[in-house]
Design a protein around this motif. Structure first.
Motif, mmCIF file in Angstrom:
data_model
loop_
_atom_site.group_PDB
_atom_site.id
_atom_site.type_symbol
_atom_site.label_atom_id
_atom_site.label_comp_id
_atom_site.label_asym_id
_atom_site.label_seq_id
_atom_site.Cartn_x
_atom_site.Cartn_y
_atom_site.Cartn_z
ATOM 1 N N UNK B 13 77.541 45.348 9.709
ATOM 2 C CA UNK B 13 78.704 45.781 8.939
ATOM 3 C C UNK B 13 78.252 46.429 7.620
ATOM 4 N N UNK B 14 78.843 47.573 7.317
ATOM 5 C CA UNK B 14 78.534 48.219 6.041
ATOM 6 C C UNK B 14 77.396 49.214 6.106
ATOM 7 N N UNK B 15 76.601 49.152 7.174
ATOM 8 C CA UNK B 15 75.431 50.032 7.210
ATOM 9 C C UNK B 15 75.845 51.501 7.355
ATOM 10 N N UNK B 16 76.880 51.746 8.171
ATOM 11 C CA UNK B 16 77.322 53.126 8.344
ATOM 12 C C UNK B 16 77.777 53.689 7.007
ATOM 13 N N UNK B 17 78.560 52.898 6.268
ATOM 14 C CA UNK B 17 79.035 53.353 4.962
ATOM 15 C C UNK B 17 77.860 53.561 4.009
ATOM 16 N N UNK B 18 76.901 52.645 4.064
ATOM 17 C CA UNK B 18 75.753 52.754 3.159
ATOM 18 C C UNK B 18 74.975 54.032 3.446
ATOM 19 N N UNK B 19 74.733 54.281 4.733
ATOM 20 C CA UNK B 19 73.976 55.486 5.100
ATOM 21 C C UNK B 19 74.747 56.731 4.673
ATOM 22 N N UNK B 46 65.974 51.679 14.356
ATOM 23 C CA UNK B 46 66.954 51.873 15.433
ATOM 24 C C UNK B 46 68.366 51.616 14.927
ATOM 25 N N UNK B 47 68.498 50.660 14.008
ATOM 26 C CA UNK B 47 69.823 50.364 13.459
ATOM 27 C C UNK B 47 70.319 51.520 12.597
ATOM 28 N N UNK B 48 69.392 52.084 11.835
ATOM 29 C CA UNK B 48 69.778 53.220 10.993
ATOM 30 C C UNK B 48 70.164 54.400 11.869
ATOM 31 N N UNK B 49 69.403 54.576 12.938
ATOM 32 C CA UNK B 49 69.731 55.656 13.862
ATOM 33 C C UNK B 49 71.121 55.435 14.447
ATOM 34 N N UNK B 50 71.401 54.184 14.765
ATOM 35 C CA UNK B 50 72.716 53.863 15.305
ATOM 36 C C UNK B 50 73.799 54.170 14.278
ATOM 37 N N UNK B 51 73.487 53.846 13.015
ATOM 38 C CA UNK B 51 74.470 54.115 11.964
ATOM 39 C C UNK B 51 74.710 55.612 11.826
ATOM 40 N N UNK B 52 73.611 56.385 11.914
ATOM 41 C CA UNK B 52 73.740 57.840 11.829
ATOM 42 C C UNK B 52 74.592 58.364 12.983
ATOM 43 N N UNK B 53 74.360 57.757 14.134
ATOM 44 C CA UNK B 53 75.102 58.148 15.317
ATOM 45 C C UNK B 53 76.600 57.927 15.121
ATOM 46 N N UNK B 54 76.922 56.768 14.593
ATOM 47 C CA UNK B 54 78.322 56.457 14.312
ATOM 48 C C UNK B 54 78.923 57.452 13.326
ATOM 49 N N UNK B 55 78.121 57.709 12.284
ATOM 50 C CA UNK B 55 78.593 58.613 11.237
ATOM 51 C C UNK B 55 78.857 59.993 11.830
#
Lengths: 280, 192
Positions: B13-19, B46-55
């Protein structure tokens, strides 16, 4: 009037054909009828003699390695005449090129110069011109390539929010070893250099000069030792000394000493020269 | 929500917003490593990549802002940019946007880019006309061209070169990506 078609000047000479009333103007009118200002605008957009020359070569489908110099020179000069008649101010480069073309033309008439030691092919008088033209052609293509790139502030825009100013410094990653090392360092510093914890910033020489002059305001001499503040340490003494020397240099103060190693007395010189000089 | 990526893990939670906020706060394109260093090393790439993907998925619906992915020095980098569709609106609000580049300016910039370090004299020789000082000034002010010092020859002419901002603003990965100058026009193709 459809001259607005003309004013949208094409960017490259490949599509530089002017249009008058929507019709492309392929040939210069033979009877010298000049449609409005179309020709002037079209002629003005040449970027220089190389550009004009390349245009001529292109237009007549000439092999750049076999430029018929006499013919091209004639046409080039025709264009110059035309431009002059349109009151376009010709840059000196155009005339230089004309002279160069004429030189090449006359060299073509001479038997080729022998080339010295090796029996290579004789130098073609046009070789340098060809190289210049090719170089310019590459430049225009490179410029075109750049222009087609998606460009910032034209095709895309940077999105950015500014973080608030004065962000606190990020926390320094620390481990136990680092902490102990830092602690040891501090302890060592403290024991060895206690007397050196002098802050340098508040000691400005200018400020000290003013303070000294203020302390001497009544015109009464005072012992030099009054002006040294022991808490300031060596830096304080240094600043104070420089301040006094600077004041003495601008003839604001002077000092006297009755005996060798005796006390020094500082006094102010006459009132006329008391201002601290900003620019000695 | 069915846009769940199959292979990528669920970002916390929050990682997408943070990125997203990190990308907003930086104008440079950021690599996974750079994002990782900012988010904290304990967060898996991989989590950051996932966040980027969501974004990216979220911004797909956005008309004007896109998550741009580019590759520089062999690494993918991400950056938030506004698309050209924003241009007319920006222009309406601020008529003093950078003027378009003239042909002379583009040719000068091209010579600096391909032929750097290059002096004004060499630009003049290549274009056959005097270098307009305004053009060099314009290119310098836009942050694309800089002085590389002076050549140790008579007159000590100034050498010009391009800046990293030039590469960025034109979306060029590196100077090596520029097409071969000699092959832009050769003796083979000019007499078409």
């Amino acid at each position: 009037m459809h001259s607005s078609d003309v004013s949208a000047a094409p960017r490259r000479w490949e599509d530089a054909t002017p249009r008058v009333s929507g019709e492309p103007l392929e040939q210069l009118p033979l009877d010298l009828y000049i449609p409005a200002d179309a020709l002037a605008i079209w002629l003005e957009q040449f970027e220089g003699p190389l550009d004009l020359l390349l245009y001529l070569i292109r237009k007549h489908n000439i092999d750049i390695l076999e430029i018929p110099v006499a013919e091209v020179t004639e046409q080039y000069l025709d264009y110059l005449e035309l431009m002059k008649s349109m009151a376009i101010e010709l840059a000196a480069e155009y005339l230089l090129m004309a002279a160069w073309l004429a030189e090449i033309k006359s060299r073509m008439l001479l038997p080729p110069e022998p080339r010295g030691e090796e029996d290579d092919e004789p130098v073609d008088p046009r070789a340098e011109l060809v190289e210049r033209l090719l170089e310019y052609e590459r430049t225009t293509r490179a410029a075109g390539w750049l222009d087609e790139r998606p460009r910032r502030d034209r095709d895309w825009f940077a999105v950015a929010i500014d973080p608030p100013p004065n962000l606190p410094p990020p926390p320094v990653p620390a481990d136990l070893d680092g902490l102990i090392g830092a602690m040891k360092h501090l302890l060592r510093e403290g024991s060895v250099k206690r007397a050196h914890h002098v802050r340098a910033e508040p000691l400005s020489i200018r400020q000290r000069m003013t303070a000294i002059l203020g302390g001497l305001s009544a015109g009464r001499p005072r012992p030099l030792s009054d002006f040294f503040v022991p808490e300031e340490g060596r830096m304080g003494i240094a600043v104070c000394t420089v301040a006094i020397l600077e004041l003495a240099r601008t003839r604001a103060v002077d000092w006297e000493q009755d005996d060798p190693f005796g006390p020094v007395t500082l006094y102010r010189l006459e009132a006329g020269s008391v201002e601290t000089e900003e620019d000695p | 929500m069915t846009d769940e990526p199959q292979t990528l893990p669920e970002p916390p939670e929050g990682l997408v917003e943070l990125v997203e906020a990190l990308l907003l706060a930086q104008s440079e394109p950021l690599s996974l490593e750079a994002l990782g260093a900012m988010v904290g090393q304990e967060t898996e790439p991989a989590l950051i990549e996932a966040a980027l993907d969501r974004l990216a998925a979220r911004l797909d619906a956005h008309r004007f802002i896109e998550l741009e992915r580019s590759v520089r020095e062999g690494r993918p980098r991400w950056r938030l940019v506004a698309a050209a569709s924003l241009a007319p609106y920006l222009k309406a609000g601020d008529p003093a946007r950078p003027p378009r580049l003239t042909r002379a300016a583009l040719e000068t910039l091209a010579l600096v880019a391909w032929r750097q370090p290059i002096t004004r004299g060499e630009i003049e020789a290549a274009r056959g006309v005097a270098v307009n000082p305004q053009i060099v000034k314009q290119l310098t002010e836009r942050g694309w061209v800089r002085s590389l010092g002076h050549r140790d020859s008579p007159g000590r002419p100034e050498m010009l070169g391009t800046t990293p901002a030039f590469l960025q603003d034109f979306g060029i990965e590196s100077l090596e990506q520029l097409p071969d100058f000699e092959r832009l026009a050769g003796q083979d193709d000019i007499d078409v």
